[in-house]
Design a protein around this motif. Structure first.
Motif, PDB file in Angstrom:
ATOM      1  N   VAL A   1      62.200  46.018 -71.425  1.00 31.25           N
ATOM      2  CA  VAL A   1      62.273  44.571 -71.623  1.00 31.25           C
ATOM      3  C   VAL A   1      63.536  44.226 -72.402  1.00 31.25           C
ATOM      4  O   VAL A   1      63.828  44.882 -73.399  1.00 31.25           O
ATOM      5  N   GLN A   2      64.251  43.199 -71.949  1.00 34.83           N
ATOM      6  CA  GLN A   2      65.419  42.709 -72.694  1.00 34.83           C
ATOM      7  C   GLN A   2      65.194  41.241 -73.050  1.00 34.83           C
ATOM      8  O   GLN A   2      64.576  40.495 -72.295  1.00 34.83           O
ATOM      9  N   ASP A   3      65.749  40.871 -74.208  1.00 40.39           N
ATOM     10  CA  ASP A   3      65.446  39.540 -74.732  1.00 40.39           C
ATOM     11  C   ASP A   3      66.643  38.601 -74.721  1.00 40.39           C
ATOM     12  O   ASP A   3      66.645  37.586 -75.426  1.00 40.39           O
ATOM     13  N   MET A   4      67.697  38.914 -73.934  1.00 36.90           N
ATOM     14  CA  MET A   4      68.913  38.095 -73.985  1.00 36.90           C
ATOM     15  C   MET A   4      69.209  37.401 -72.674  1.00 36.90           C
ATOM     16  O   MET A   4      70.343  36.997 -72.434  1.00 36.90           O
ATOM     17  N   ASP A   5      68.228  37.281 -71.806  1.00 40.74           N
ATOM     18  CA  ASP A   5      68.424  36.548 -70.558  1.00 40.74           C
ATOM     19  C   ASP A   5      69.535  37.150 -69.697  1.00 40.74           C
ATOM     20  O   ASP A   5      70.269  36.439 -69.015  1.00 40.74           O
ATOM     21  N   HIS A   6      69.675  38.473 -69.757  1.00 45.13           N
ATOM     22  CA  HIS A   6      70.703  39.153 -68.971  1.00 45.13           C
ATOM     23  C   HIS A   6      70.339  39.179 -67.498  1.00 45.13           C
ATOM     24  O   HIS A   6      69.174  39.320 -67.122  1.00 45.13           O
TER      25      HIS A   6
ATOM     26  N   PHE B   1      69.518  49.995 -60.099  1.00 40.46           N
ATOM     27  CA  PHE B   1      69.860  48.808 -60.870  1.00 40.46           C
ATOM     28  C   PHE B   1      69.378  47.560 -60.139  1.00 40.46           C
ATOM     29  O   PHE B   1      69.038  47.599 -58.943  1.00 40.46           O
ATOM     30  N   SER B   2      69.366  46.457 -60.886  1.00 41.41           N
ATOM     31  CA  SER B   2      68.893  45.183 -60.340  1.00 41.41           C
ATOM     32  C   SER B   2      69.791  44.070 -60.852  1.00 41.41           C
ATOM     33  O   SER B   2      70.092  44.014 -62.045  1.00 41.41           O
TER      34      SER B   2
ATOM     35  N   ASP C   1      69.106  40.767 -59.998  1.00 40.58           N
ATOM     36  CA  ASP C   1      68.341  39.523 -59.979  1.00 40.58           C
ATOM     37  C   ASP C   1      66.863  39.887 -59.828  1.00 40.58           C
ATOM     38  O   ASP C   1      66.521  41.009 -59.414  1.00 40.58           O
ATOM     39  N   VAL C   2      66.010  38.937 -60.111  1.00 45.99           N
ATOM     40  CA  VAL C   2      64.576  39.168 -59.937  1.00 45.99           C
ATOM     41  C   VAL C   2      64.298  39.567 -58.486  1.00 45.99           C
ATOM     42  O   VAL C   2      64.844  38.972 -57.551  1.00 45.99           O
ATOM     43  N   LYS C   3      63.475  40.569 -58.338  1.00 47.56           N
ATOM     44  CA  LYS C   3      63.054  41.112 -57.039  1.00 47.56           C
ATOM     45  C   LYS C   3      64.183  41.771 -56.254  1.00 47.56           C
ATOM     46  O   LYS C   3      63.964  42.218 -55.130  1.00 47.56           O
ATOM     47  N   MET C   4      65.388  41.857 -56.812  1.00 49.41           N
ATOM     48  CA  MET C   4      66.500  42.518 -56.135  1.00 49.41           C
ATOM     49  C   MET C   4      66.722  43.881 -56.781  1.00 49.41           C
ATOM     50  O   MET C   4      66.630  44.018 -58.001  1.00 49.41           O
ATOM     51  N   LYS C   5      67.018  44.868 -55.967  1.00 50.87           N
ATOM     52  CA  LYS C   5      67.261  46.203 -56.483  1.00 50.87           C
ATOM     53  C   LYS C   5      68.264  46.918 -55.596  1.00 50.87           C
ATOM     54  O   LYS C   5      68.365  46.647 -54.401  1.00 50.87           O
TER      55      LYS C   5
ATOM     56  N   LYS D   1      59.980  39.894 -63.180  1.00 50.31           N
ATOM     57  CA  LYS D   1      60.477  38.877 -64.101  1.00 50.31           C
ATOM     58  C   LYS D   1      61.864  39.269 -64.567  1.00 50.31           C
ATOM     59  O   LYS D   1      62.191  40.451 -64.628  1.00 50.31           O
ATOM     60  N   LYS D   2      62.649  38.274 -64.918  1.00 51.45           N
ATOM     61  CA  LYS D   2      64.044  38.527 -65.273  1.00 51.45           C
ATOM     62  C   LYS D   2      64.174  39.494 -66.438  1.00 51.45           C
ATOM     63  O   LYS D   2      65.082  40.318 -66.486  1.00 51.45           O
ATOM     64  N   GLU D   3      63.287  39.422 -67.411  1.00 49.64           N
ATOM     65  CA  GLU D   3      63.438  40.211 -68.616  1.00 49.64           C
ATOM     66  C   GLU D   3      62.852  41.620 -68.515  1.00 49.64           C
ATOM     67  O   GLU D   3      63.024  42.407 -69.421  1.00 49.64           O
TER      68      GLU D   3
END
Lengths: 112, 111
Positions: free
Chosen positions: A24-29, A48-49, A51-55, A70-72
């Protein structure tokens, strides 16, 4: 400060088990990454990803899958753990492509 | 295939003894070069990003420089707390591509 957290510092699993590693990251990366680090081999990119749902697959995706609902949050999944997946797993995030990646503390996974 | 080679593998210095770590790279189109510090049992800590030859960045006792073939991390008058493994990484994609890392230089500063 950017904070990247990983669900476990140490994990011991048995061969064949399904393993979930959470990050989980908390900086909206926008971007998130999973690496593994092994002595003599250095850090290697698994997935790596951007965007959400992109990999996207990295250099060594075999035996792994990922999920980003989710983004985070970015999860690494070992569908059927094997002993050669014993390693230090590191999650990272970055704001955009050419910005520095910020790493979590790592999860040391042992597969018996 | 992108390649990143760091030298030396290990370096032992006396406190106050300045030196340089080398990172040479062979890539098809460098977009950015990154330096990280890693302490035992921890994740890498971001230090610098360099984007073009001739660029320099400084932070406390550390200065990173970049040429078309290599980067140097200069350590001036190091202290024992500078002991760590220093990692170099390159990015060649313009988007969210991951980094290609060197194997690192293990630096020990003796009091």
């Amino acid at each position: 400060d950017v904070k990247v957290t990983q669900s476990s510092r140490y994990l011991v699993k048995r061969t064949g088990e399904k393993v979930f590693l959470e990050c989980v990251q908390d900086m909206d990366h926008e971007n998130m990454f999973w690496y593994r680090q092994d002595p003599g081999l250095g850090l290697r990119l698994i997935y790596f990803s951007y965007d959400v749902k992109m990999k996207e697959k990295g250099d060594i995706p075999e035996g792994y899958s990922v999920s980003r609902e989710k983004k985070e949050r970015f999860s690494l999944i070992l569908e059927s753990a094997s002993t050669n997946q014993t390693s230090m797993y590191l999650c990272a995030s970055s704001l955009f492509g050419l910005y520095g990646q910020y790493f979590g503390p790592g999860t040391r996974l042992t597969v018996l | 295939e992108d390649q990143v080679t760091q030298s030396p593998e290990a370096l032992r210095l006396q406190e106050g003894e300045s030196s340089s770590l080398n990172c040479s790279y062979t890539v098809s189109g460098l977009r950015g070069l990154f330096w990280y510090r890693q302490d035992p049992g921890k994740g890498p800590e971001f230090l610098f990003t360099l984007y073009s030859a001739g660029e320099e960045k400084e932070k406390e006792r550390l200065k990173a420089t970049l040429t078309k073939k290599e980067s140097f991390l200069h350590i001036t008058a190091p202290k024992p707390e500078d002991s760590a493994t220093y990692l170099c990484a390159v990015q060649t994609g313009g988007g969210a591509d991951g980094l290609t890392f060197g194997k690192g230089t293990h630096l020990i500063i003796q009091p």
